[in-house]
Write a protein that holds these residues in place. Structure first.
Motif, PDB file in Angstrom:
ATOM      1  N   LYS A 126       0.826  -1.204   0.000  1.00  0.00           N
ATOM      2  CA  LYS A 126       0.000   0.000   0.000  1.00  0.00           C
ATOM      3  C   LYS A 126       0.863   1.257   0.000  1.00  0.00           C
ATOM      4  O   LYS A 126       0.556   2.233  -0.676  1.00  0.00           O
ATOM      5  CB  LYS A 126      -0.949   0.005   1.191  1.00  0.00           C
ATOM      6  N   ALA A 127       1.954   1.235   0.764  1.00  0.00           N
ATOM      7  CA  ALA A 127       2.862   2.383   0.805  1.00  0.00           C
ATOM      8  C   ALA A 127       3.510   2.609  -0.557  1.00  0.00           C
ATOM      9  O   ALA A 127       3.665   3.754  -0.994  1.00  0.00           O
ATOM     10  CB  ALA A 127       3.929   2.177   1.873  1.00  0.00           C
ATOM     11  N   GLU A 128       3.875   1.541  -1.245  1.00  0.00           N
ATOM     12  CA  GLU A 128       4.453   1.674  -2.578  1.00  0.00           C
ATOM     13  C   GLU A 128       3.443   2.253  -3.557  1.00  0.00           C
ATOM     14  O   GLU A 128       3.798   3.055  -4.430  1.00  0.00           O
ATOM     15  CB  GLU A 128       4.960   0.327  -3.071  1.00  0.00           C
ATOM     16  N   GLN A 129       2.173   1.884  -3.426  1.00  0.00           N
ATOM     17  CA  GLN A 129       1.141   2.460  -4.288  1.00  0.00           C
ATOM     18  C   GLN A 129       1.009   3.958  -4.041  1.00  0.00           C
ATOM     19  O   GLN A 129       0.868   4.736  -4.985  1.00  0.00           O
ATOM     20  CB  GLN A 129      -0.198   1.766  -4.042  1.00  0.00           C
ATOM     21  N   TYR A 130       1.059   4.379  -2.764  1.00  0.00           N
ATOM     22  CA  TYR A 130       1.033   5.806  -2.458  1.00  0.00           C
ATOM     23  C   TYR A 130       2.254   6.502  -3.058  1.00  0.00           C
ATOM     24  O   TYR A 130       2.154   7.591  -3.602  1.00  0.00           O
ATOM     25  CB  TYR A 130       1.012   6.048  -0.954  1.00  0.00           C
ATOM     26  N   ALA A 131       3.411   5.851  -2.948  1.00  0.00           N
ATOM     27  CA  ALA A 131       4.648   6.439  -3.454  1.00  0.00           C
ATOM     28  C   ALA A 131       4.590   6.627  -4.969  1.00  0.00           C
ATOM     29  O   ALA A 131       4.994   7.670  -5.482  1.00  0.00           O
ATOM     30  CB  ALA A 131       5.837   5.565  -3.072  1.00  0.00           C
ATOM     31  N   TYR A 132       4.085   5.637  -5.693  1.00  0.00           N
ATOM     32  CA  TYR A 132       3.987   5.753  -7.147  1.00  0.00           C
ATOM     33  C   TYR A 132       3.008   6.835  -7.557  1.00  0.00           C
ATOM     34  O   TYR A 132       3.183   7.493  -8.569  1.00  0.00           O
ATOM     35  CB  TYR A 132       3.600   4.420  -7.773  1.00  0.00           C
ATOM     36  N   SER A 133       1.969   7.054  -6.738  1.00  0.00           N
ATOM     37  CA  SER A 133       0.997   8.087  -7.068  1.00  0.00           C
ATOM     38  C   SER A 133       1.558   9.499  -6.872  1.00  0.00           C
ATOM     39  O   SER A 133       1.022  10.454  -7.421  1.00  0.00           O
ATOM     40  CB  SER A 133      -0.273   7.914  -6.234  1.00  0.00           C
ATOM     41  N   LEU A 134       2.651   9.633  -6.103  1.00  0.00           N
ATOM     42  CA  LEU A 134       3.269  10.941  -5.908  1.00  0.00           C
ATOM     43  C   LEU A 134       3.977  11.430  -7.169  1.00  0.00           C
ATOM     44  O   LEU A 134       4.092  12.625  -7.383  1.00  0.00           O
ATOM     45  CB  LEU A 134       4.274  10.891  -4.750  1.00  0.00           C
ATOM     46  N   GLY A 135       4.489  10.517  -7.964  1.00  0.00           N
ATOM     47  CA  GLY A 135       5.184  10.894  -9.186  1.00  0.00           C
ATOM     48  C   GLY A 135       6.568  11.473  -8.943  1.00  0.00           C
ATOM     49  O   GLY A 135       7.043  12.292  -9.711  1.00  0.00           O
ATOM     50  N   VAL A 136       7.231  11.058  -7.869  1.00  0.00           N
ATOM     51  CA  VAL A 136       8.578  11.522  -7.556  1.00  0.00           C
ATOM     52  C   VAL A 136       9.530  10.332  -7.551  1.00  0.00           C
ATOM     53  O   VAL A 136       9.112   9.184  -7.523  1.00  0.00           O
ATOM     54  CB  VAL A 136       8.621  12.244  -6.183  1.00  0.00           C
ATOM     55  N   ASP A 137      10.828  10.629  -7.581  1.00  0.00           N
ATOM     56  CA  ASP A 137      11.828   9.564  -7.515  1.00  0.00           C
ATOM     57  C   ASP A 137      11.981   9.106  -6.068  1.00  0.00           C
ATOM     58  O   ASP A 137      12.301   9.882  -5.177  1.00  0.00           O
ATOM     59  CB  ASP A 137      13.176  10.061  -8.049  1.00  0.00           C
ATOM     60  N   ILE A 138      11.754   7.824  -5.842  1.00  0.00           N
ATOM     61  CA  ILE A 138      11.747   7.269  -4.492  1.00  0.00           C
ATOM     62  C   ILE A 138      13.114   6.685  -4.169  1.00  0.00           C
ATOM     63  O   ILE A 138      13.676   5.914  -4.946  1.00  0.00           O
ATOM     64  CB  ILE A 138      10.681   6.168  -4.381  1.00  0.00           C
ATOM     65  N   THR A 139      13.645   7.037  -3.008  1.00  0.00           N
ATOM     66  CA  THR A 139      14.885   6.440  -2.537  1.00  0.00           C
ATOM     67  C   THR A 139      14.585   5.140  -1.803  1.00  0.00           C
ATOM     68  O   THR A 139      15.122   4.091  -2.127  1.00  0.00           O
ATOM     69  CB  THR A 139      15.643   7.396  -1.595  1.00  0.00           C
ATOM     70  N   TYR A 140      13.722   5.206  -0.790  1.00  0.00           N
ATOM     71  CA  TYR A 140      13.316   4.006  -0.062  1.00  0.00           C
ATOM     72  C   TYR A 140      12.021   4.278   0.696  1.00  0.00           C
ATOM     73  O   TYR A 140      11.633   5.423   0.917  1.00  0.00           O
ATOM     74  CB  TYR A 140      14.412   3.501   0.878  1.00  0.00           C
ATOM     75  N   VAL A 141      11.369   3.190   1.105  1.00  0.00           N
ATOM     76  CA  VAL A 141      10.118   3.248   1.852  1.00  0.00           C
ATOM     77  C   VAL A 141      10.327   2.542   3.180  1.00  0.00           C
ATOM     78  O   VAL A 141      10.849   1.427   3.231  1.00  0.00           O
ATOM     79  CB  VAL A 141       8.973   2.576   1.068  1.00  0.00           C
ATOM     80  N   GLU A 142       9.949   3.209   4.282  1.00  0.00           N
ATOM     81  CA  GLU A 142      10.051   2.625   5.612  1.00  0.00           C
ATOM     82  C   GLU A 142       8.638   2.294   6.108  1.00  0.00           C
ATOM     83  O   GLU A 142       7.713   3.077   5.894  1.00  0.00           O
ATOM     84  CB  GLU A 142      10.660   3.612   6.600  1.00  0.00           C
ATOM     85  N   VAL A 143       8.464   1.155   6.758  1.00  0.00           N
ATOM     86  CA  VAL A 143       7.174   0.764   7.319  1.00  0.00           C
ATOM     87  C   VAL A 143       7.397   0.340   8.764  1.00  0.00           C
ATOM     88  O   VAL A 143       8.242  -0.495   9.047  1.00  0.00           O
ATOM     89  CB  VAL A 143       6.535  -0.372   6.516  1.00  0.00           C
ATOM     90  N   TYR A 144       6.621   0.955   9.675  1.00  0.00           N
ATOM     91  CA  TYR A 144       6.707   0.658  11.096  1.00  0.00           C
ATOM     92  C   TYR A 144       5.343   0.259  11.624  1.00  0.00           C
ATOM     93  O   TYR A 144       4.334   0.822  11.232  1.00  0.00           O
ATOM     94  CB  TYR A 144       7.185   1.894  11.889  1.00  0.00           C
ATOM     95  N   HIS A 145       5.326  -0.703  12.528  1.00  0.00           N
ATOM     96  CA  HIS A 145       4.074  -1.116  13.161  1.00  0.00           C
ATOM     97  C   HIS A 145       3.753  -0.146  14.280  1.00  0.00           C
ATOM     98  O   HIS A 145       4.601   0.155  15.122  1.00  0.00           O
ATOM     99  CB  HIS A 145       4.202  -2.531  13.719  1.00  0.00           C
TER     100      HIS A 145
END
Length: 73
Positions: free
Chosen positions: A52-71
């Motif tokens: 889900k976080a990756e889908q949000y990231a792709y919708s931003l239209g920016v170059d992504i370095t990394y995605v962090e996920v915390y519980h």
């Protein structure tokens, strides 16, 4: 004239079973420009939260370095 309204406090019934998650995750999307975007994600697992976080990231239209996920506890 007044009307009485009663709402249910039970959310873990069969009616709500498909729409209610117990796990909240915090997703931080870091971009190459040094910006970061934070989202709260409802998911059953880290894997689903990351997707889900990756889908949000792709919708931003920016170059992504990394995605962090915390519980979230």
């Amino acid at each position: 004239m007044t009307h009485n309204v009663q709402t249910s406090i039970y959310t873990r019934t069969r009616l709500f079973a498909n729409h209610y998650y117990l796990n909240l995750y915090q997703a931080v999307i870091n971009t190459e420009d040094g910006e970061s975007y934070e989202y709260e994600v409802e998911a059953d697992s880290f894997h689903e939260a990351t997707e889900k976080a990756e889908q949000y990231a792709y919708s931003l239209g920016v170059d992504i370095t990394y995605v962090e996920v915390y519980h979230m506890a």
